[in-house]
Design an enzyme around this catalytic site. Structure first.
Site, PDB file in Angstrom:
ATOM      1  N   CYS A  47       0.897  -1.156   0.124  1.00 57.98           N
ATOM      2  CA  CYS A  47      -0.144   0.003   0.009  1.00 57.98           C
ATOM      3  C   CYS A  47       0.905   1.455   0.015  1.00 57.98           C
ATOM      4  O   CYS A  47       1.690   1.511   0.939  1.00 57.98           O
ATOM      5  CB  CYS A  47      -0.874   0.010   1.185  1.00 57.98           C
ATOM      6  SG  CYS A  47      -1.793   1.569   1.480  1.00 57.98           S
ATOM      7  N   CYS A  87       0.190   3.317   3.051  1.00 62.28           N
ATOM      8  CA  CYS A  87       1.033   2.748   4.164  1.00 62.28           C
ATOM      9  C   CYS A  87       2.497   3.118   4.412  1.00 62.28           C
ATOM     10  O   CYS A  87       3.035   3.308   5.397  1.00 62.28           O
ATOM     11  CB  CYS A  87       0.642   1.239   4.468  1.00 62.28           C
ATOM     12  SG  CYS A  87      -1.235   1.031   4.448  1.00 62.28           S
TER      13      CYS A  87
END
Length: 310
Positions: free
Chosen positions: A56, A59
């Site tokens: 991600c 993230c």
């Protein structure tokens, strides 16, 4: 001399590398990694937990900020952790994680989703000023510690295992995509049938049927057939009674009909007798017309011999 200098440089490089590794380990010392086995640690005390995935991009950008926040969170008695959803898929189902990264604030078993800014100062302000009290905790039916959410987490884990199994069939064994899907479909049908049979056996064991209810299909058919026969017999008897009643009614009404027919016949007989008399009179008149002398001679004899007439 040259040898000593080269040895000193190598030793210094090793020391620097070791120092960097130790610094990195101490930097992440306050960041706790939770998984499917130890996630219940968050039910006690105050926690901030991030759900992330290595692939991600958001993230990845949040990772250094979250590490710094974890290092400073010990000052306020807060524990900071993260969960890798690729390694713990059941936790993503248990917490209903639909977007990454997702951050939760937990205080003594009460779960609240953090929806503020994603920087260290915002995190610290949220905890120090107790901003979490302004938001409602998640409802009880969404509580990750509830029974139904535990069941849901097992389904998420099963789906992840099936996904890994499908990938291994295609990559390791060279099975085509349609073949792996067909195998999974057949396995799903077999497992579903086995679970259904197991459920029926459990229900039958927990709630056994009564003896009166344990009748064979043939007995039930015989009972239904006898009931149908009884209904047919009743219908026949009912029809016979109706026929007898109709016959009685016809018998009662027949004398009246015969009397009426007799009344109709009498006038006809009278008329027939009158017709016969008329025919006889006509025949007499005809005979008189044919033999007028005979009649006149008989009359003369009667006049001359009155004794004969007497």
């Amino acid at each position: 001399m040259h040898y000593n200098c080269s040895f000193t440089r190598k030793a210094n490089m090793y020391l620097i590398t070791l120092f960097v590794i130790l610094c990195a380990s101490f930097a992440n010392l306050e960041l706790i990694e939770l998984n499917e086995n130890n996630w219940k640690l968050m039910l006690k005390g105050e926690w901030m937990v991030e759900f992330f995935a290595p692939w991600c991009p958001a993230c990845k950008s949040l990772s250094p900020i979250w590490n710094r926040f974890a290092n400073s969170a010990d000052q306020i008695g807060l524990k900071v952790a993260h969960v890798d959803v690729t390694k713990s898929p059941s936790l993503s189902g248990r917490f209903l994680v639909t977007a990454l990264p997702t951050i939760y604030h937990i205080k003594d078993g009460e779960f609240r989703q953090y929806r503020g800014s994603r920087d260290g100062d915002a995190f610290m302000f949220y905890v120090k000023q107790k901003e979490w009290q302004k938001s409602e905790p998640i409802s009880s039916w969404k509580n990750p510690d509830s029974i139904h959410m535990s069941i849901l987490s097992y389904f998420f884990k099963l789906s992840h295992l099936l996904k890994d199994f499908n990938t291994s069939l295609q990559e390791e064994y060279g099975l085509p995509t349609w073949g792996s899907y067909a195998m999974l479909a057949a396995a799903t049908i077999i497992v579903g049938a086995a679970l259904g049979l197991l459920l029926v056996c459990i229900v039958d064991f927990l709630y056994p049927a009564k003896k009166s209810q344990r009748q064979s299909f043939l007995l039930s058919e015989e009972k239904s057939g006898s009931a149908v026969d009884d209904e047919i017999v009743d219908d026949i008897e009912y029809n016979d009674d109706d026929d007898e009643a109709e016959d009685d009614e016809e018998a009662d009404s027949s004398p009246e009909v015969s009397e009426a027919e007799d009344e109709e016949v009498k006038p006809n007989s009278c008329s027939e007798s009158d017709d016969d008399k008329n025919d006889d009179a006509e025949m007499d008149s005809d005979s008189k017309n044919k033999h007028p002398n005979k009649s006149s001679s008989s009359e003369v004899r009667r006049r001359n011999n009155p004794k004969e007439t007497k």
